[in-house]
Design a protein around this motif. Structure first.
Motif, PDB file in Angstrom:
ATOM      1  N   MET A   1       1.082  -1.011   0.037  1.00  0.00           N
ATOM      2  CA  MET A   1       0.052  -0.062  -0.106  1.00  0.00           C
ATOM      3  C   MET A   1       1.055   1.200   0.310  1.00  0.00           C
ATOM      4  O   MET A   1       1.645   1.442   0.767  1.00  0.00           O
ATOM      5  N   ASN A   2       0.378   2.251  -0.859  1.00  0.00           N
ATOM      6  CA  ASN A   2       1.288   3.356  -1.022  1.00  0.00           C
ATOM      7  C   ASN A   2       0.755   4.482  -0.099  1.00  0.00           C
ATOM      8  O   ASN A   2      -0.341   4.970  -0.123  1.00  0.00           O
ATOM      9  N   ASN A   3       1.464   4.964   0.829  1.00  0.00           N
ATOM     10  CA  ASN A   3       1.182   5.686   1.786  1.00  0.00           C
ATOM     11  C   ASN A   3       1.783   7.312   1.671  1.00  0.00           C
ATOM     12  O   ASN A   3       2.011   8.039   2.682  1.00  0.00           O
ATOM     13  N   ARG A   4       2.420   7.427   0.616  1.00  0.00           N
ATOM     14  CA  ARG A   4       3.503   8.556   0.398  1.00  0.00           C
ATOM     15  C   ARG A   4       2.616   9.942   0.242  1.00  0.00           C
ATOM     16  O   ARG A   4       3.231  11.025   0.322  1.00  0.00           O
ATOM     17  N   PHE A   5       1.289   9.770   0.130  1.00  0.00           N
ATOM     18  CA  PHE A   5       0.478  11.079  -0.010  1.00  0.00           C
ATOM     19  C   PHE A   5       0.522  11.784   1.143  1.00  0.00           C
ATOM     20  O   PHE A   5       0.698  11.164   2.273  1.00  0.00           O
ATOM     21  N   THR A   6       0.288  13.092   1.320  1.00  0.00           N
ATOM     22  CA  THR A   6       0.089  13.815   2.585  1.00  0.00           C
ATOM     23  C   THR A   6      -1.291  14.370   2.911  1.00  0.00           C
ATOM     24  O   THR A   6      -2.084  14.481   1.853  1.00  0.00           O
ATOM     25  N   LEU A   7      -1.317  14.437   4.148  1.00  0.00           N
ATOM     26  CA  LEU A   7      -2.722  14.905   4.584  1.00  0.00           C
ATOM     27  C   LEU A   7      -2.752  16.265   5.116  1.00  0.00           C
ATOM     28  O   LEU A   7      -1.706  16.844   5.471  1.00  0.00           O
ATOM     29  N   PRO A   8      -3.672  17.235   4.961  1.00  0.00           N
ATOM     30  CA  PRO A   8      -3.774  18.504   5.608  1.00  0.00           C
ATOM     31  C   PRO A   8      -3.522  18.342   7.158  1.00  0.00           C
ATOM     32  O   PRO A   8      -4.244  17.511   7.653  1.00  0.00           O
ATOM     33  N   GLN A   9      -2.862  19.591   7.592  1.00  0.00           N
ATOM     34  CA  GLN A   9      -2.791  19.411   9.007  1.00  0.00           C
ATOM     35  C   GLN A   9      -4.146  19.659   9.710  1.00  0.00           C
ATOM     36  O   GLN A   9      -4.924  20.510   9.399  1.00  0.00           O
ATOM     37  N   ALA A  10      -4.494  19.036  10.882  1.00  0.00           N
ATOM     38  CA  ALA A  10      -5.697  18.996  11.463  1.00  0.00           C
ATOM     39  C   ALA A  10      -5.579  20.436  12.186  1.00  0.00           C
ATOM     40  O   ALA A  10      -4.929  20.931  13.105  1.00  0.00           O
ATOM     41  N   PRO A  11      -6.653  20.986  11.916  1.00  0.00           N
ATOM     42  CA  PRO A  11      -6.902  22.553  12.856  1.00  0.00           C
ATOM     43  C   PRO A  11      -7.026  22.303  14.252  1.00  0.00           C
ATOM     44  O   PRO A  11      -7.267  21.205  14.623  1.00  0.00           O
ATOM     45  N   ARG A  12      -6.705  23.220  14.929  1.00  0.00           N
ATOM     46  CA  ARG A  12      -6.581  23.163  16.548  1.00  0.00           C
ATOM     47  C   ARG A  12      -7.833  23.395  17.225  1.00  0.00           C
ATOM     48  O   ARG A  12      -7.917  23.428  18.307  1.00  0.00           O
ATOM     49  N   ARG A  13      -9.102  23.548  16.580  1.00  0.00           N
ATOM     50  CA  ARG A  13     -10.062  23.918  17.226  1.00  0.00           C
ATOM     51  C   ARG A  13     -10.736  22.985  17.869  1.00  0.00           C
ATOM     52  O   ARG A  13     -11.272  22.907  19.051  1.00  0.00           O
ATOM     53  N   SER A  14     -10.529  21.548  17.517  1.00  0.00           N
ATOM     54  CA  SER A  14     -11.136  20.472  18.426  1.00  0.00           C
ATOM     55  C   SER A  14     -10.167  19.185  17.349  1.00  0.00           C
ATOM     56  O   SER A  14     -10.591  18.755  16.468  1.00  0.00           O
ATOM     57  N   LEU A  15      -9.179  18.823  18.219  1.00  0.00           N
ATOM     58  CA  LEU A  15      -8.084  17.837  17.522  1.00  0.00           C
ATOM     59  C   LEU A  15      -8.911  16.698  17.069  1.00  0.00           C
ATOM     60  O   LEU A  15      -8.564  15.993  15.997  1.00  0.00           O
ATOM     61  N   VAL A  16      -9.568  16.002  17.914  1.00  0.00           N
ATOM     62  CA  VAL A  16     -10.016  14.553  17.818  1.00  0.00           C
ATOM     63  C   VAL A  16     -11.386  14.882  16.665  1.00  0.00           C
ATOM     64  O   VAL A  16     -11.361  13.892  15.599  1.00  0.00           O
ATOM     65  N   ASP A  17     -12.052  15.665  16.710  1.00  0.00           N
ATOM     66  CA  ASP A  17     -13.103  15.887  15.687  1.00  0.00           C
ATOM     67  C   ASP A  17     -12.550  16.243  14.427  1.00  0.00           C
ATOM     68  O   ASP A  17     -12.968  15.779  13.379  1.00  0.00           O
ATOM     69  N   SER A  18     -11.511  17.036  14.355  1.00  0.00           N
ATOM     70  CA  SER A  18     -10.943  17.534  13.148  1.00  0.00           C
ATOM     71  C   SER A  18     -10.044  16.097  12.552  1.00  0.00           C
ATOM     72  O   SER A  18     -10.099  15.944  11.399  1.00  0.00           O
TER      73      SER A  18
END
Length: 231
Positions: A1-18
């Motif tokens: 499985m290729n996991n080399r893509f990047t994800l946007p950083q989670a906003p800090r308003r609610s880390l778990v929800d984000s």
């Protein structure tokens, strides 16, 4: 499985929800397909720039919703690309006109089928629930009236003979109750009275499916028309 893509950083308003939203977004977008293992906790934490505990809690929530499946010693796998809880939240955020239009579709078919499958005891139950519903002014609060109204319509769905439709409506019931309360607050909207609801029960008792469906439409159609005019 290729996991080399990047994800946007989670906003800090609610880390778990984000984090939940971002993981769900990857699943819905097809980055991680049904049956595929997602990156491990540490990898996800690095991608999202959050702590492992945040990732672990997000996975726990999505596993509880049966979107993900945690296999001890193996990893976490995508179980479905649709989160039922999120779907219902989105339904709940729809406008009143859309809500009542969807409600009309479900309740029309439920009443039609209930007329075919109802028993004598079912009719007795509907009569009792309708009496408990009564008119709005008989209740101590709008919330109590909305609860009684929802119980009546849920009972019709419950006796329709189609388990899938009954469960769907039961899941939809909280949205029904909340949107009924919203509609009650708008004095410009018509409130379907007791007589229009009695017509539904009468048709179900006669086992006249078409009349039962028409009676449901007579309950909901004035509301939809008023919402279309105001919107």
């Amino acid at each position: 499985m290729n996991n080399r893509f990047t994800l946007p950083q989670a906003p800090r308003r609610s880390l778990v929800d984000s984090t939940i939203e971002l993981i769900r977004g990857q699943i819905e977008g097809g980055a991680w397909k049904v049956g595929e293992r997602i990156p491990r906790e540490q990898e996800l934490a690095e991608m999202l720039e959050v702590g492992r505990n945040t990732v672990r809690e997000a996975i726990r929530v999505l596993s509880h919703g049966q979107v993900l499946e945690v296999r001890q010693g193996d990893g976490t796998y995508v179980r479905t690309n649709i989160d039922p809880a999120e779907v219902m939240r989105r339904v709940g955020r729809s406008g009143l006109r859309e809500h009542f239009a969807l409600r009309c579709m479900l309740e029309t078919e439920a009443a039609r089928l209930a007329a075919v499958h109802r028993s004598k005891a079912d009719v007795g139950l509907l009569r009792r629930l309708l009496k408990a519903r009564g008119e709005q002014e008989q209740h101590a609060s709008s919330a109590a009236f909305a609860e009684a109204d929802t119980a009546f319509h849920c009972a019709i769905a419950g006796m329709c003979g189609n388990g899938a439709l009954a469960e769907l409506y039961r899941y939809f019931a909280n949205s029904v109750r909340m949107n009924t309360l919203t509609a009650l607050k708008d004095k410009e909207l018509p409130e379907p009275g007791l007589a229009t609801h009695e017509a539904i029960v009468d048709a179900i008792e006669r086992q006249d499916g078409e009349a039962a469906a028409a009676a449901v439409r007579n309950v909901v159609a004035p509301l939809i028309a008023a919402l279309e005019k105001s919107g």
